[in-house]
Design a protein around this motif. Structure first.
Motif, PDB file in Angstrom:
ATOM      1  N   ILE A  52       0.628  -1.257   0.471  1.00  0.00           N
ATOM      2  CA  ILE A  52      -0.286   0.157   0.184  1.00  0.00           C
ATOM      3  C   ILE A  52       1.013   1.481   0.168  1.00  0.00           C
ATOM      4  CG2 ILE A  52      -2.500  -1.213   0.989  1.00  0.00           C
ATOM      5  CD1 ILE A  52      -1.227   0.386   3.939  1.00  0.00           C
ATOM      6  N   SER A  53       0.633   2.160  -0.831  1.00  0.00           N
ATOM      7  CA  SER A  53       1.098   3.336  -0.252  1.00  0.00           C
ATOM      8  C   SER A  53       1.251   4.238   0.891  1.00  0.00           C
ATOM      9  CB  SER A  53       0.312   4.699  -1.013  1.00  0.00           C
ATOM     10  OG  SER A  53       0.768   4.262  -2.285  1.00  0.00           O
ATOM     11  N   ALA A  54       1.797   4.925   1.263  1.00  0.00           N
ATOM     12  CA  ALA A  54       1.989   5.935   3.094  1.00  0.00           C
ATOM     13  C   ALA A  54       0.897   7.123   2.483  1.00  0.00           C
ATOM     14  CB  ALA A  54       2.802   6.141   3.091  1.00  0.00           C
ATOM     15  N   GLY A  55       1.211   7.392   1.467  1.00  0.00           N
ATOM     16  CA  GLY A  55      -0.052   8.791   1.419  1.00  0.00           C
ATOM     17  C   GLY A  55       0.145   9.249  -0.316  1.00  0.00           C
ATOM     18  N   VAL A  56      -0.791   9.660  -0.954  1.00  0.00           N
ATOM     19  CA  VAL A  56      -1.302  10.217  -2.112  1.00  0.00           C
ATOM     20  C   VAL A  56      -1.535  11.670  -2.063  1.00  0.00           C
ATOM     21  CG1 VAL A  56      -2.888   9.592  -3.553  1.00  0.00           C
ATOM     22  CG2 VAL A  56      -2.197   7.881  -2.502  1.00  0.00           C
ATOM     23  N   ALA A 112      -7.086   1.694 -11.563  1.00  0.00           N
ATOM     24  CA  ALA A 112      -6.272   2.570 -11.862  1.00  0.00           C
ATOM     25  C   ALA A 112      -6.054   4.118 -10.579  1.00  0.00           C
ATOM     26  CB  ALA A 112      -5.395   2.000 -13.080  1.00  0.00           C
ATOM     27  N   ASP A 113      -7.679   4.259 -11.023  1.00  0.00           N
ATOM     28  CA  ASP A 113      -7.724   6.007 -10.514  1.00  0.00           C
ATOM     29  C   ASP A 113      -8.034   5.782  -8.993  1.00  0.00           C
ATOM     30  OD1 ASP A 113      -7.551   6.933 -13.082  1.00  0.00           O
ATOM     31  OD2 ASP A 113      -9.875   5.709 -13.438  1.00  0.00           O
ATOM     32  N   VAL A 114      -7.748   4.343  -8.466  1.00  0.00           N
ATOM     33  CA  VAL A 114      -8.199   4.120  -6.564  1.00  0.00           C
ATOM     34  C   VAL A 114      -7.129   5.030  -6.130  1.00  0.00           C
ATOM     35  CG1 VAL A 114      -8.912   3.187  -4.967  1.00  0.00           C
ATOM     36  CG2 VAL A 114      -9.980   2.757  -7.153  1.00  0.00           C
ATOM     37  N   ALA A 115      -6.878   5.957  -5.120  1.00  0.00           N
ATOM     38  CA  ALA A 115      -6.044   6.896  -4.482  1.00  0.00           C
ATOM     39  C   ALA A 115      -6.091   6.193  -3.180  1.00  0.00           C
ATOM     40  CB  ALA A 115      -6.744   7.922  -4.958  1.00  0.00           C
ATOM     41  N   TYR A 116      -7.770   5.663  -2.430  1.00  0.00           N
ATOM     42  CA  TYR A 116      -7.644   5.753  -0.794  1.00  0.00           C
ATOM     43  C   TYR A 116      -8.970   4.171  -1.835  1.00  0.00           C
ATOM     44  CZ  TYR A 116      -8.495   5.430   4.221  1.00  0.00           C
ATOM     45  OH  TYR A 116      -8.752   5.470   4.718  1.00  0.00           O
ATOM     46  N   LEU A 117      -8.852   3.344  -0.036  1.00  0.00           N
ATOM     47  CA  LEU A 117      -9.372   2.287   0.045  1.00  0.00           C
ATOM     48  C   LEU A 117      -9.716   2.053   1.519  1.00  0.00           C
ATOM     49  CD1 LEU A 117      -8.357  -0.291  -1.613  1.00  0.00           C
ATOM     50  CD2 LEU A 117     -10.752   0.417  -2.414  1.00  0.00           C
ATOM     51  N   PRO A 153      -3.102   1.841  -3.961  1.00  0.00           N
ATOM     52  CA  PRO A 153      -3.964   3.022  -3.153  1.00  0.00           C
ATOM     53  C   PRO A 153      -3.127   3.081  -0.937  1.00  0.00           C
ATOM     54  CG  PRO A 153      -5.077   1.553  -4.081  1.00  0.00           C
ATOM     55  CD  PRO A 153      -4.452   0.929  -4.133  1.00  0.00           C
ATOM     56  N   ALA A 154      -3.262   3.811  -0.972  1.00  0.00           N
ATOM     57  CA  ALA A 154      -3.607   4.578   0.879  1.00  0.00           C
ATOM     58  C   ALA A 154      -4.615   3.467   0.424  1.00  0.00           C
ATOM     59  CB  ALA A 154      -3.462   5.906   1.385  1.00  0.00           C
ATOM     60  N   ARG A 155      -4.439   3.360   2.421  1.00  0.00           N
ATOM     61  CA  ARG A 155      -5.568   1.913   2.582  1.00  0.00           C
ATOM     62  C   ARG A 155      -5.742   2.605   4.622  1.00  0.00           C
ATOM     63  NH1 ARG A 155      -4.265  -3.805   1.220  1.00  0.00           N
ATOM     64  NH2 ARG A 155      -3.371  -3.931   3.443  1.00  0.00           N
TER      65      ARG A 155
END
Length: 185
Positions: A52-56, A112-117, A153-155
């Protein structure tokens, strides 16, 4: 009348404060890993080895799509167990992400457009009343951070006491960002 000693102490204190503030500001500039320049596309930050990403960071003026909590589809409404009706956590997660994928497609977006879950898990009675985080992680890996969709995504994944239906082991909310070139009309 302020004595010379009090004036000197005040000047030293003020000078120390200015030095500390300057040193702090200089230190924060150097340690920031986020660009202070405007961005033109969604940028994901964090450890490349993480799933996962730490931030977006999202560019100014972007439009978002927020899904409500999406729940698992029924596999067999006549099933005798939760697993027969909806499946285990992994199966439910896959079903939900497929449903979110459809919702996004209807709005001209993809996963691919999802930034956060935001993910809500309940304890699974068949797993000694424990949360099946691994089942969720396995479902997630089929849709994100892979060759077909490298976006991570960030999650947030949160264990909760229950969802609306006691058969649901997972519920997912998604936030997607429209690409700048997208015409929403």
């Amino acid at each position: 009348m302020i004595t010379k000693k009090v004036k000197t102490m005040a000047a030293v204190t003020l000078g120390s404060c200015l030095i500390c503030v300057s040193a702090y500001a200089a230190g924060t500039e150097k340690s920031s890993k986020y660009s202070s320049e405007p961005i033109n596309e969604v940028e994901f930050y964090g450890n490349p080895a993480s799933s996962i990403s730490a931030g977006v960071s999202v560019p100014s003026g972007s439009s978002y799509l927020f899904t409500s909590g999406t729940v698992p589809p029924v596999l067999n409404k006549e099933g005798k167990t939760v697993y027969e009706r909806y499946g285990d956590t992994k199966t439910q997660g896959i079903g939900i992400l497929k449903e979110i994928e459809k919702q996004l497609k209807d709005k001209g977006l993809t996963l691919a457009d999802v930034a956060y879950l935001r993910v809500y898990l309940t304890a699974d009675a068949a797993k000694e009343g424990k949360f099946d985080y691994q089942g969720w992680f396995d479902a997630y890996a089929q849709f994100f951070g892979n060759e077909a969709n490298p976006v991570k995504p960030a999650r947030s994944t949160v264990g909760v006491a229950g969802l609306v239906s006691s058969d649901w082991l997972i519920e997912i909310e998604a936030v997607a960002v429209y690409p700048k070139h997208h015409n929403q009309n």
